[in-house]
Design a protein around this motif. Sequence first.
Motif, PDB file in Angstrom:
ATOM      1  N   MET A   1      25.104  46.886  29.571  1.00 43.83           N
ATOM      2  CA  MET A   1      25.946  47.156  28.413  1.00 43.83           C
ATOM      3  C   MET A   1      27.341  47.642  28.836  1.00 43.83           C
ATOM      4  N   THR A   2      27.412  48.245  30.013  1.00 43.83           N
ATOM      5  CA  THR A   2      28.688  48.764  30.503  1.00 43.83           C
ATOM      6  C   THR A   2      29.744  47.662  30.568  1.00 43.83           C
ATOM      7  N   TRP A   3      29.341  46.477  31.034  1.00 43.18           N
ATOM      8  CA  TRP A   3      30.295  45.377  31.172  1.00 43.18           C
ATOM      9  C   TRP A   3      30.743  44.861  29.808  1.00 43.18           C
ATOM     10  N   ILE A  53      30.991  53.347  35.886  1.00 38.86           N
ATOM     11  CA  ILE A  53      31.805  52.616  36.868  1.00 38.86           C
ATOM     12  C   ILE A  53      32.889  53.555  37.383  1.00 38.86           C
ATOM     13  N   PRO A  54      33.107  53.603  38.693  1.00 39.11           N
ATOM     14  CA  PRO A  54      34.167  54.467  39.230  1.00 39.11           C
ATOM     15  C   PRO A  54      35.522  54.151  38.580  1.00 39.11           C
ATOM     16  N   VAL A  55      36.307  55.183  38.360  1.00 41.55           N
ATOM     17  CA  VAL A  55      37.561  55.046  37.621  1.00 41.55           C
ATOM     18  C   VAL A  55      38.506  54.025  38.255  1.00 41.55           C
ATOM     19  N   SER A 104      32.850  44.010  46.760  1.00 42.52           N
ATOM     20  CA  SER A 104      32.896  45.456  46.963  1.00 42.52           C
ATOM     21  C   SER A 104      31.560  46.124  46.652  1.00 42.52           C
ATOM     22  N   ASP A 105      31.158  47.035  47.516  1.00 45.75           N
ATOM     23  CA  ASP A 105      29.972  47.847  47.250  1.00 45.75           C
ATOM     24  C   ASP A 105      30.274  48.976  46.258  1.00 45.75           C
ATOM     25  N   SER A 106      31.529  49.140  45.918  1.00 47.97           N
ATOM     26  CA  SER A 106      31.915  50.193  44.974  1.00 47.97           C
ATOM     27  C   SER A 106      31.533  49.846  43.539  1.00 47.97           C
ATOM     28  N   VAL A 107      31.332  48.567  43.266  1.00 45.10           N
ATOM     29  CA  VAL A 107      30.962  48.130  41.919  1.00 45.10           C
ATOM     30  C   VAL A 107      29.452  47.959  41.881  1.00 45.10           C
ATOM     31  N   ARG A 108      28.828  48.610  40.930  1.00 44.50           N
ATOM     32  CA  ARG A 108      27.379  48.488  40.775  1.00 44.50           C
ATOM     33  C   ARG A 108      27.059  47.195  40.040  1.00 44.50           C
ATOM     34  N   HIS A 109      26.255  46.359  40.631  1.00 46.04           N
ATOM     35  CA  HIS A 109      25.886  45.082  40.005  1.00 46.04           C
ATOM     36  C   HIS A 109      24.494  45.175  39.429  1.00 46.04           C
TER      37      HIS A 109
END
Length: 109
Positions: A1-3, A53-55, A104-109
């Motif tokens: 839902m975040t996306w 999600i990181p800012v 990027s590993d910074s984005v949660r998939h």
Amino acid sequence: MTWVYLAIAITAEVIATAALKATDGFTRLGPTVVSLTGYVVAFYFLAIVLRTIPVGIAYAIWAGAGVALVALIGLVVYGQKLDLAAVVGITLIVAGVVVLNTLSDSVRH
């Protein structure tokens, strides 16, 4: 839902920014209401997105997509021309968003 929430935030920001030009310096009520409402909706949903999600990542996606879409609206709706440097710059911004989302590993998939 975040996306989905991020997509709503981007869409609202793009609508608000496109309407901002039509406000004519906030002298036209209709576009002013659309613009202000769009920004409120955009920031509300962006704030929700920032819970997960990181800012830096969220803002990069939000801003990159917004830049590309607003440039496209400027071209189609307002007849604003883009020179080669503008097209290259926007393409690089979009490429950066793609790299963030796919590598990027910074984005949660």
